[in-house]
Enzyme design. Structure first.
Site, PDB file in Angstrom:
ATOM      1  N   VAL A   1       6.184   2.928   2.141  1.00 56.68           N
ATOM      2  CA  VAL A   1       4.862   3.545   2.025  1.00 56.68           C
ATOM      3  C   VAL A   1       4.849   4.938   2.641  1.00 56.68           C
ATOM      4  O   VAL A   1       4.306   5.888   2.057  1.00 56.68           O
ATOM      5  CB  VAL A   1       3.811   2.625   2.698  1.00 56.68           C
ATOM      6  CG1 VAL A   1       2.495   3.347   2.901  1.00 56.68           C
ATOM      7  CG2 VAL A   1       3.599   1.392   1.841  1.00 56.68           C
TER       8      VAL A   1
ATOM      9  N   THR B   1      -0.885  -2.041   6.320  1.00 58.30           N
ATOM     10  CA  THR B   1      -1.820  -3.144   6.071  1.00 58.30           C
ATOM     11  C   THR B   1      -2.057  -3.866   7.392  1.00 58.30           C
ATOM     12  O   THR B   1      -1.127  -4.442   7.960  1.00 58.30           O
ATOM     13  CB  THR B   1      -1.213  -4.110   5.036  1.00 58.30           C
ATOM     14  OG1 THR B   1      -0.933  -3.358   3.847  1.00 58.30           O
ATOM     15  CG2 THR B   1      -2.164  -5.252   4.710  1.00 58.30           C
TER      16      THR B   1
ATOM     17  N   LEU C   1      -0.119   1.022  -3.551  1.00 60.95           N
ATOM     18  CA  LEU C   1       0.976   1.304  -4.492  1.00 60.95           C
ATOM     19  C   LEU C   1       1.777   0.040  -4.800  1.00 60.95           C
ATOM     20  O   LEU C   1       1.854  -0.869  -3.982  1.00 60.95           O
ATOM     21  CB  LEU C   1       1.894   2.393  -3.942  1.00 60.95           C
ATOM     22  CG  LEU C   1       2.661   2.158  -2.630  1.00 60.95           C
ATOM     23  CD1 LEU C   1       3.876   1.280  -2.807  1.00 60.95           C
ATOM     24  CD2 LEU C   1       3.078   3.482  -2.034  1.00 60.95           C
ATOM     25  N   LYS C   2       2.332   0.020  -6.010  1.00 59.10           N
ATOM     26  CA  LYS C   2       3.208  -1.084  -6.411  1.00 59.10           C
ATOM     27  C   LYS C   2       4.644  -0.595  -6.311  1.00 59.10           C
ATOM     28  O   LYS C   2       4.950   0.485  -6.814  1.00 59.10           O
ATOM     29  CB  LYS C   2       2.972  -1.493  -7.872  1.00 59.10           C
ATOM     30  CG  LYS C   2       1.614  -2.006  -8.191  1.00 59.10           C
ATOM     31  CD  LYS C   2       1.556  -2.458  -9.657  1.00 59.10           C
ATOM     32  CE  LYS C   2       1.565  -1.329 -10.676  1.00 59.10           C
ATOM     33  NZ  LYS C   2       0.415  -0.429 -10.653  1.00 59.10           N
TER      34      LYS C   2
ATOM     35  N   ASN D   1      -4.625  -8.188  -2.407  1.00 56.67           N
ATOM     36  CA  ASN D   1      -3.327  -8.858  -2.538  1.00 56.67           C
ATOM     37  C   ASN D   1      -3.487 -10.371  -2.683  1.00 56.67           C
ATOM     38  O   ASN D   1      -2.765 -11.012  -3.450  1.00 56.67           O
ATOM     39  CB  ASN D   1      -2.431  -8.529  -1.341  1.00 56.67           C
ATOM     40  CG  ASN D   1      -1.697  -7.212  -1.559  1.00 56.67           C
ATOM     41  OD1 ASN D   1      -1.831  -6.597  -2.606  1.00 56.67           O
ATOM     42  ND2 ASN D   1      -0.928  -6.782  -0.578  1.00 56.67           N
TER      43      ASN D   1
ATOM     44  N   ILE E   1      -0.973 -12.891 -14.862  1.00 56.33           N
ATOM     45  CA  ILE E   1      -0.966 -14.305 -15.235  1.00 56.33           C
ATOM     46  C   ILE E   1       0.305 -14.619 -16.028  1.00 56.33           C
ATOM     47  O   ILE E   1       0.278 -15.375 -16.998  1.00 56.33           O
ATOM     48  CB  ILE E   1      -2.262 -14.745 -15.982  1.00 56.33           C
ATOM     49  CG1 ILE E   1      -2.562 -13.838 -17.181  1.00 56.33           C
ATOM     50  CG2 ILE E   1      -3.444 -14.809 -15.032  1.00 56.33           C
ATOM     51  CD1 ILE E   1      -3.642 -14.400 -18.106  1.00 56.33           C
TER      52      ILE E   1
ATOM     53  N   CYS F   1       4.819  -7.686   0.481  1.00 55.59           N
ATOM     54  CA  CYS F   1       3.366  -7.693   0.693  1.00 55.59           C
ATOM     55  C   CYS F   1       2.682  -9.040   0.465  1.00 55.59           C
ATOM     56  O   CYS F   1       2.076  -9.583   1.382  1.00 55.59           O
ATOM     57  CB  CYS F   1       2.719  -6.623  -0.177  1.00 55.59           C
ATOM     58  SG  CYS F   1       3.174  -4.968   0.354  1.00 55.59           S
TER      59      CYS F   1
ATOM     60  N   ARG G   1      13.017  -8.253  -0.096  1.00 54.19           N
ATOM     61  CA  ARG G   1      12.210  -8.996   0.865  1.00 54.19           C
ATOM     62  C   ARG G   1      11.481 -10.147   0.169  1.00 54.19           C
ATOM     63  O   ARG G   1      10.799  -9.947  -0.812  1.00 54.19           O
ATOM     64  CB  ARG G   1      11.222  -8.051   1.572  1.00 54.19           C
ATOM     65  CG  ARG G   1      11.926  -7.102   2.528  1.00 54.19           C
ATOM     66  CD  ARG G   1      10.982  -6.140   3.199  1.00 54.19           C
ATOM     67  NE  ARG G   1      10.616  -5.026   2.346  1.00 54.19           N
ATOM     68  CZ  ARG G   1       9.893  -3.971   2.762  1.00 54.19           C
ATOM     69  NH1 ARG G   1       9.468  -3.909   4.003  1.00 54.19           N
ATOM     70  NH2 ARG G   1       9.608  -2.986   1.937  1.00 54.19           N
TER      71      ARG G   1
HETATM   72  N1  LIG Z   1       6.062  -1.807   0.510  1.00 54.32           N
HETATM   73  C1  LIG Z   1       4.953  -1.864  -0.198  1.00 54.32           C
HETATM   74  O1  LIG Z   1       4.973  -2.035  -1.416  1.00 54.32           O
HETATM   75  C2  LIG Z   1       3.623  -1.723   0.471  1.00 54.32           C
HETATM   76  C3  LIG Z   1       2.483  -1.473  -0.328  1.00 54.32           C
HETATM   77  C4  LIG Z   1       1.261  -1.327   0.288  1.00 54.32           C
HETATM   78  C5  LIG Z   1       1.148  -1.462   1.665  1.00 54.32           C
HETATM   79  N2  LIG Z   1       2.263  -1.730   2.417  1.00 54.32           N
HETATM   80  C6  LIG Z   1       2.107  -1.833   3.866  1.00 54.32           C
HETATM   81  O2  LIG Z   1       2.553  -0.612   4.455  1.00 54.32           O
HETATM   82  C7  LIG Z   1       3.163  -0.865   5.719  1.00 54.32           C
HETATM   83  C8  LIG Z   1       4.573  -0.302   5.724  1.00 54.32           C
HETATM   84  O3  LIG Z   1       5.326  -1.042   4.784  1.00 54.32           O
HETATM   85  P1  LIG Z   1       6.736  -0.508   4.261  1.00 54.32           P
HETATM   86  O4  LIG Z   1       7.132  -1.397   3.143  1.00 54.32           O
HETATM   87  O5  LIG Z   1       6.670   0.951   4.034  1.00 54.32           O
HETATM   88  O6  LIG Z   1       7.639  -0.801   5.554  1.00 54.32           O
HETATM   89  P2  LIG Z   1       9.136  -0.313   5.816  1.00 54.32           P
HETATM   90  O7  LIG Z   1       9.744  -1.378   6.635  1.00 54.32           O
HETATM   91  O8  LIG Z   1       9.774   0.093   4.538  1.00 54.32           O
HETATM   92  O9  LIG Z   1       8.955   1.004   6.710  1.00 54.32           O
HETATM   93  C9  LIG Z   1       8.458   1.005   8.009  1.00 54.32           C
HETATM   94  C10 LIG Z   1       9.093   2.177   8.743  1.00 54.32           C
HETATM   95  O10 LIG Z   1       8.468   2.331  10.023  1.00 54.32           O
HETATM   96  C11 LIG Z   1       9.465   2.738  10.962  1.00 54.32           C
HETATM   97  N3  LIG Z   1       8.976   2.480  12.322  1.00 54.32           N
HETATM   98  C12 LIG Z   1       8.762   1.300  12.934  1.00 54.32           C
HETATM   99  N4  LIG Z   1       8.296   1.504  14.171  1.00 54.32           N
HETATM  100  C13 LIG Z   1       8.217   2.837  14.340  1.00 54.32           C
HETATM  101  C14 LIG Z   1       7.792   3.667  15.429  1.00 54.32           C
HETATM  102  N5  LIG Z   1       7.350   3.144  16.570  1.00 54.32           N
HETATM  103  N6  LIG Z   1       7.849   4.996  15.262  1.00 54.32           N
HETATM  104  C15 LIG Z   1       8.299   5.541  14.115  1.00 54.32           C
HETATM  105  N7  LIG Z   1       8.694   4.798  13.052  1.00 54.32           N
HETATM  106  C16 LIG Z   1       8.653   3.467  13.172  1.00 54.32           C
HETATM  107  C17 LIG Z   1      10.680   1.915  10.559  1.00 54.32           C
HETATM  108  O11 LIG Z   1      11.863   2.471  11.065  1.00 54.32           O
HETATM  109  C18 LIG Z   1      10.590   1.981   9.028  1.00 54.32           C
HETATM  110  O12 LIG Z   1      11.313   3.080   8.513  1.00 54.32           O
HETATM  111  C19 LIG Z   1       3.074  -2.361   5.925  1.00 54.32           C
HETATM  112  O13 LIG Z   1       1.933  -2.664   6.666  1.00 54.32           O
HETATM  113  C20 LIG Z   1       2.934  -2.911   4.517  1.00 54.32           C
HETATM  114  O14 LIG Z   1       2.272  -4.130   4.472  1.00 54.32           O
HETATM  115  C21 LIG Z   1       3.483  -1.848   1.848  1.00 54.32           C
END
Ligand SMILES: NC(=O)c1ccc[n+]([C@@H]2O[C@H](COP(=O)([O-])OP(=O)(O)OC[C@H]3O[C@@H](n4cnc5c(N)ncnc54)[C@H](O)[C@@H]3O)[C@@H](O)[C@H]2O)c1
Length: 440
Positions: A11, A121, A156-157, A214, A256, A266, A334
């Site tokens: 994200v 999230t 985003l998807k 979600n 569906i 997610c 994941r």
């Molecule tokens: N992946 C998706 O499709 C998606 C879509 C919508 C929302 N989200 C939400 O967005 C959030 C992030 O998801 P993601 O998939 O991008 O996670 P991710 O694991 O891909 O990325 C998280 C990043 O945060 C970094 N990080 C962790 N602690 C840190 C700190 N203290 N300082 C600096 N960087 C730090 C990690 O090193 C990692 O690079 C989550 O809450 C997720 O639920 C994800």
């Protein structure tokens, strides 16, 4: 605008790159040194259509930069996005340690009014906790400064992340201050030029909107998967039923499709987190519990069909797997159903030959290392002398394969299709034994 995005994962990187694409100055910060050094060399941590191009362009134009120095990012931006992970804790609730660690760091370096945006999230009420943590940090520095915490969940998807960010269905902005609402509207206006898709609401409603969205989508998937099982037992065809119900505009065709269950970073964790929110507030989450329960069982369904066909002892047998990522167009492993299915096959003694167009490097990191798993660079090579093929992820290239070539490579022409990609009649016509979801 001067923006920093803390957390440069799925994200964070997409958010940072897309905001830079609109002309903003964006600093993407992450505490993972390897990730940041790689990004500076142009190596992306994820495979996502179109992302390479905008990251490279904005980095070389100087609008996008990468750092491990969170303090530098905070000092040089007026808007700070928190986009770190919120993985499930042991009880399924969202683990906020990364979000709150970033909030503490922001408080250490805040020098003037800033808007802190919860992009991750997070459970309802988290913005208040983030504000408390920042206030505590400021008090420890004996420093007084105004700030706003805004909830701006991301929708985003994976697989279409750039497109979704650039042309969002909606932008949810949860805030209680007019000042931050205006800044956020201005920030997102370039993404909503064809129509106003910015929806402002209370912070808690914004936090809940993400989970509700979600959970709704996960519910649709679990619902159709349950209908598919009923179709199998009762002699109906779930594809026909899907067409029948999807034509009702109140229901629609999306989400569906029956299959092997939902996965990814997610839906599983967000449904679990919502269940925990219900638990903590003494709401009996009957629907959500059932959605999760159906999904856990669904991940076994294809394996159960294999056992019904071959028996529970699969030693000496070889199976090909097409598709590993939790869905096409991403390398994200994941919670991928393939992981459950592969483990079940291995436990039953089978050998496995796998192919995925992009997810094999990720799969090698997360699958339990085993000499019984072989990776192939070509989908047909993975079929050599196998007793059956299991199609788990519906990549486009699997939709219309060369069935003659497949048949001559396989020891026995048997397909277990977890995504209903083929027509049963046609496949049987060309000599395959064919099992799919809800259509036999
Ligand atoms: N992946 C998706 O499709 C998606 C879509 C919508 C929302 N989200 C939400 O967005 C959030 C992030 O998801 P993601 O998939 O991008 O996670 P991710 O694991 O891909 O990325 C998280 C990043 O945060 C970094 N990080 C962790 N602690 C840190 C700190 N203290 N300082 C600096 N960087 C730090 C990690 O090193 C990692 O690079 C989550 O809450 C997720 O639920 C994800």
């Amino acid at each position: 605008m001067k923006i920093s995005v803390v957390g440069t994962g799925y994200v964070g990187l997409v958010t940072g790159a897309c905001l830079a694409e609109m002309g903003n100055d964006v600093i993407c910060a992450d505490n993972n040194l390897v990730k940041i050094e790689n990004l500076k060399k142009g190596i992306l941590p994820i495979w996502e259509p179109g992302l390479d191009e905008i990251v490279h362009r904005n980095y070389s134009d100087g609008r996008l930069s990468f750092t491990t120095d969170i303090g530098y990012a905070v000092l040089h931006s007026g808007i700070i996005f928190i986009a770190v992970g919120t993985p499930p804790d042991e009880d399924g609730s969202a683990d906020l340690q990364y979000v709150l660690a970033v909030a503490s760091e922001i408080a250490l370096y805040m020098n003037e009014y800033k808007i802190i945006v919860d992009k991750s999230t997070v459970p309802v009420g988290t913005a208040d906790i983030v504000a408390q943590v920042i206030n505590k940090g400021l008090a420890e520095r004996s420093f007084e400064v105004d700030f706003d915490v805004v909830s701006n969940p991301e929708f985003l998807k994976e697989g279409a992340a750039v497109e979704d960010f650039m042309k969002p269905d909606r932008v949810i902005i949860g805030t209680k201050s007019d000042k931050s609402a205006k800044v956020m509207r201005d920030l997102y206006a370039p993404f909503c030029t064809s129509s106003d898709r910015i929806i402002a609401m209370s912070i808690r409603s914004a936090e809940m909107t993400k989970y509700a969205a979600n959970a709704m989508l996960a519910t649709k998937i679990s619902f159709i998967n349950e209908i598919a099982l009923l179709c199998e037992k009762l002699g109906a065809d779930v594809s026909e039923v899907r067409n029948g119900i999807g034509s009702d505009s109140r229901i629609g065709y999306k989400f569906i499709y029956p299959g092997v269950g939902y996965g990814g970073s997610c839906f599983p964790k967000d449904v679990q987190a919502l269940i925990q929110m219900a638990h903590q507030t003494e709401v009996d989450a009957k629907v959500l519990l059932a959605v999760e329960d159906r999904n856990n069982s669904q991940k076994r369904v294809l394996f159960d069909k294999v056992v019904t066909r071959f028996g529970s002892d699969l030693s000496g047998m070889r199976f090909a797997i097409w598709g590993l990522s939790f869905k096409p167009q991403t390398d994200d492993m994941r919670e991928a159903p393939s992981r459950v299915i592969i483990n079940l096959l291995l436990c039953a003694g089978a050998e496995i030959k796998v192919y995925d167009p992009v997810a094999m490097p990720e799969a090698k990191k997360v699958l339990t290392p085993s000499s019984a798993i072989e990776f192939f660079e070509n989908q047909y090579d993975a079929l050599e002398q196998v007793d059956a093929l299991l199609l788990i992820t519906e990549w486009h290239q699997f939709r219309n394969p060369d069935f003659t070539k497949m048949k001559s490579a396989m020891k026995s022409p048997i397909i277990f299709d977890g995504r209903n990609q083929y027509q049963p009649k046609m496949l049987r016509g060309v000599g395959f034994e064919y099992f799919s979801i809800g259509r036999n």
